[in-house]
Design a protein around this motif. Sequence first.
Motif, PDB file in Angstrom:
ATOM      1  N   ASN A   1       0.810  -1.211   0.000  1.00  0.00           N
ATOM      2  CA  ASN A   1       0.000   0.000   0.000  1.00  0.00           C
ATOM      3  C   ASN A   1       0.852   1.273   0.000  1.00  0.00           C
ATOM      4  O   ASN A   1       0.700   2.140  -0.846  1.00  0.00           O
ATOM      5  CB  ASN A   1      -0.940  -0.009   1.210  1.00  0.00           C
ATOM      6  CG  ASN A   1      -2.219   0.758   0.959  1.00  0.00           C
ATOM      7  OD1 ASN A   1      -2.426   1.293  -0.120  1.00  0.00           O
ATOM      8  ND2 ASN A   1      -3.081   0.825   1.949  1.00  0.00           N
ATOM      9  N   GLY A   2       1.758   1.386   0.956  1.00  0.00           N
ATOM     10  CA  GLY A   2       2.602   2.566   1.057  1.00  0.00           C
ATOM     11  C   GLY A   2       3.840   2.470   0.188  1.00  0.00           C
ATOM     12  O   GLY A   2       4.229   1.389  -0.269  1.00  0.00           O
TER      13      GLY A   2
ATOM     14  N   MET B   1      -2.527   9.519  -4.989  1.00  0.00           N
ATOM     15  CA  MET B   1      -2.974   8.154  -4.676  1.00  0.00           C
ATOM     16  C   MET B   1      -3.667   7.523  -5.893  1.00  0.00           C
ATOM     17  O   MET B   1      -4.361   8.191  -6.646  1.00  0.00           O
ATOM     18  CB  MET B   1      -3.907   8.146  -3.463  1.00  0.00           C
ATOM     19  CG  MET B   1      -5.285   8.724  -3.680  1.00  0.00           C
ATOM     20  SD  MET B   1      -6.360   8.492  -2.245  1.00  0.00           S
ATOM     21  CE  MET B   1      -6.431  10.158  -1.619  1.00  0.00           C
TER      22      MET B   1
ATOM     23  N   ALA C   1      -1.170  12.497  -1.106  1.00  0.00           N
ATOM     24  CA  ALA C   1      -2.590  12.165  -1.194  1.00  0.00           C
ATOM     25  C   ALA C   1      -3.137  12.462  -2.587  1.00  0.00           C
ATOM     26  O   ALA C   1      -3.958  11.716  -3.126  1.00  0.00           O
ATOM     27  CB  ALA C   1      -3.379  12.934  -0.145  1.00  0.00           C
TER      28      ALA C   1
ATOM     29  N   GLN D   1      -1.357   2.044  -3.475  1.00  0.00           N
ATOM     30  CA  GLN D   1      -2.076   3.268  -3.128  1.00  0.00           C
ATOM     31  C   GLN D   1      -1.199   4.522  -3.201  1.00  0.00           C
ATOM     32  O   GLN D   1      -1.574   5.520  -3.784  1.00  0.00           O
ATOM     33  CB  GLN D   1      -2.654   3.118  -1.711  1.00  0.00           C
ATOM     34  CG  GLN D   1      -3.633   4.207  -1.316  1.00  0.00           C
ATOM     35  CD  GLN D   1      -5.000   4.000  -1.934  1.00  0.00           C
ATOM     36  OE1 GLN D   1      -5.314   2.945  -2.468  1.00  0.00           O
ATOM     37  NE2 GLN D   1      -5.812   5.018  -1.900  1.00  0.00           N
ATOM     38  N   PHE D   2      -0.027   4.442  -2.585  1.00  0.00           N
ATOM     39  CA  PHE D   2       0.844   5.613  -2.536  1.00  0.00           C
ATOM     40  C   PHE D   2       2.138   5.378  -3.306  1.00  0.00           C
ATOM     41  O   PHE D   2       3.213   5.780  -2.876  1.00  0.00           O
ATOM     42  CB  PHE D   2       1.123   5.992  -1.084  1.00  0.00           C
ATOM     43  CG  PHE D   2      -0.116   6.434  -0.360  1.00  0.00           C
ATOM     44  CD1 PHE D   2      -0.738   7.640  -0.684  1.00  0.00           C
ATOM     45  CD2 PHE D   2      -0.693   5.636   0.622  1.00  0.00           C
ATOM     46  CE1 PHE D   2      -1.888   8.045  -0.033  1.00  0.00           C
ATOM     47  CE2 PHE D   2      -1.847   6.037   1.273  1.00  0.00           C
ATOM     48  CZ  PHE D   2      -2.449   7.239   0.948  1.00  0.00           C
TER      49      PHE D   2
ATOM     50  N   HIS E   1      -6.103  10.770   4.423  1.00  0.00           N
ATOM     51  CA  HIS E   1      -4.815  10.621   3.745  1.00  0.00           C
ATOM     52  C   HIS E   1      -4.053  11.945   3.683  1.00  0.00           C
ATOM     53  O   HIS E   1      -2.822  11.953   3.810  1.00  0.00           O
ATOM     54  CB  HIS E   1      -5.020  10.068   2.337  1.00  0.00           C
ATOM     55  CG  HIS E   1      -5.492   8.646   2.310  1.00  0.00           C
ATOM     56  ND1 HIS E   1      -5.018   7.691   3.185  1.00  0.00           N
ATOM     57  CD2 HIS E   1      -6.401   8.013   1.516  1.00  0.00           C
ATOM     58  CE1 HIS E   1      -5.610   6.534   2.931  1.00  0.00           C
ATOM     59  NE2 HIS E   1      -6.443   6.704   1.926  1.00  0.00           N
TER      60      HIS E   1
ATOM     61  N   ASN F   1      -2.603  12.332   7.138  1.00  0.00           N
ATOM     62  CA  ASN F   1      -1.573  11.358   7.493  1.00  0.00           C
ATOM     63  C   ASN F   1      -0.374  11.357   6.558  1.00  0.00           C
ATOM     64  O   ASN F   1       0.761  11.095   6.995  1.00  0.00           O
ATOM     65  CB  ASN F   1      -2.173   9.946   7.521  1.00  0.00           C
ATOM     66  CG  ASN F   1      -3.182   9.767   8.633  1.00  0.00           C
ATOM     67  OD1 ASN F   1      -3.076  10.390   9.680  1.00  0.00           O
ATOM     68  ND2 ASN F   1      -4.176   8.916   8.400  1.00  0.00           N
ATOM     69  N   ARG F   2      -0.609  11.633   5.271  1.00  0.00           N
ATOM     70  CA  ARG F   2       0.452  11.496   4.278  1.00  0.00           C
ATOM     71  C   ARG F   2       0.886  12.825   3.671  1.00  0.00           C
ATOM     72  O   ARG F   2       1.923  12.889   3.017  1.00  0.00           O
ATOM     73  CB  ARG F   2       0.002  10.572   3.130  1.00  0.00           C
ATOM     74  CG  ARG F   2      -0.601   9.236   3.543  1.00  0.00           C
ATOM     75  CD  ARG F   2       0.404   8.266   4.079  1.00  0.00           C
ATOM     76  NE  ARG F   2       1.440   7.948   3.111  1.00  0.00           N
ATOM     77  CZ  ARG F   2       2.232   6.890   3.213  1.00  0.00           C
ATOM     78  NH1 ARG F   2       2.092   6.049   4.246  1.00  0.00           N
ATOM     79  NH2 ARG F   2       3.172   6.658   2.326  1.00  0.00           N
TER      80      ARG F   2
ATOM     81  N   HIS G   1     -10.764   5.304  -2.365  1.00  0.00           N
ATOM     82  CA  HIS G   1     -10.148   6.078  -1.294  1.00  0.00           C
ATOM     83  C   HIS G   1     -10.197   7.573  -1.585  1.00  0.00           C
ATOM     84  O   HIS G   1     -10.184   8.376  -0.653  1.00  0.00           O
ATOM     85  CB  HIS G   1      -8.690   5.644  -1.087  1.00  0.00           C
ATOM     86  CG  HIS G   1      -8.536   4.504  -0.134  1.00  0.00           C
ATOM     87  ND1 HIS G   1      -7.806   4.589   1.024  1.00  0.00           N
ATOM     88  CD2 HIS G   1      -9.046   3.251  -0.159  1.00  0.00           C
ATOM     89  CE1 HIS G   1      -7.850   3.438   1.669  1.00  0.00           C
ATOM     90  NE2 HIS G   1      -8.590   2.606   0.959  1.00  0.00           N
ATOM     91  N   THR G   2     -10.244   7.965  -2.844  1.00  0.00           N
ATOM     92  CA  THR G   2     -10.321   9.390  -3.159  1.00  0.00           C
ATOM     93  C   THR G   2     -11.637   9.980  -2.678  1.00  0.00           C
ATOM     94  O   THR G   2     -11.730  11.190  -2.437  1.00  0.00           O
ATOM     95  CB  THR G   2     -10.178   9.650  -4.670  1.00  0.00           C
ATOM     96  OG1 THR G   2     -11.263   9.036  -5.376  1.00  0.00           O
ATOM     97  CG2 THR G   2      -8.855   9.113  -5.188  1.00  0.00           C
TER      98      THR G   2
END
Length: 213
Positions: A17-18, A92, A89, A49-50, A80, A83-84, A72-73
Amino acid sequence: MVAMVYGMNVPLNLHANGDAAIDAFLKVHETVAKHDLGKERNITMIHSQFVRNDQLQKYPKYKILPSFYTLHTYYFADAHVANRGQKQAEYMSPMKDAIGLGLKPTNHTDFIVLPLNQMMVLWSSVNRIPYGKDKPIGPDQRITPYQGLQALTIHPAIQYMEEKSKGTLEPNKLTDLVILDKNPLKEDPMKIKDIKVLQTIKEEKVIYDKNKV
């Protein structure tokens, strides 16, 4: 374990994911497969995702197919960003860049984390509008409805190595399809999520009929 899977010549469906997790797999791949980095091994990087752009550039070289998660968008954009950070974000699930690299990305729901609603998945990839907002996140990664449909039909068939029997409407393929009440290629993009499934047909049999539920 990756070396074992490669040695068995079976598909590898990997969750990463990351960007650190993606870095970890790319490093393993470059170690295990250093003698032939671009061999077709049927590798799917689930979520991605990222993924950073420099990482995404390696996907076509290493024959890695991403399975993105554009819902997720809509559902988690604010989380996100918090957090990111805004920049990561915004990037993504970079569907447009992946397609631009010649990749055939898929798009999924990760049910039961989020609703199993394919029209919502399509809508999120086309619009990328966060919940409660009117402006997109990562607008440069929006794709066309047709590209979004490919990510739900022929591209999954390719990832599962079933493209000879599924994924497109062609002679000698299975009649696995849905009948919709509106055409997502002609409907207002913001209304795609409201399109309803009227029927689901599996191998010539109607297994769902909205009028009979």
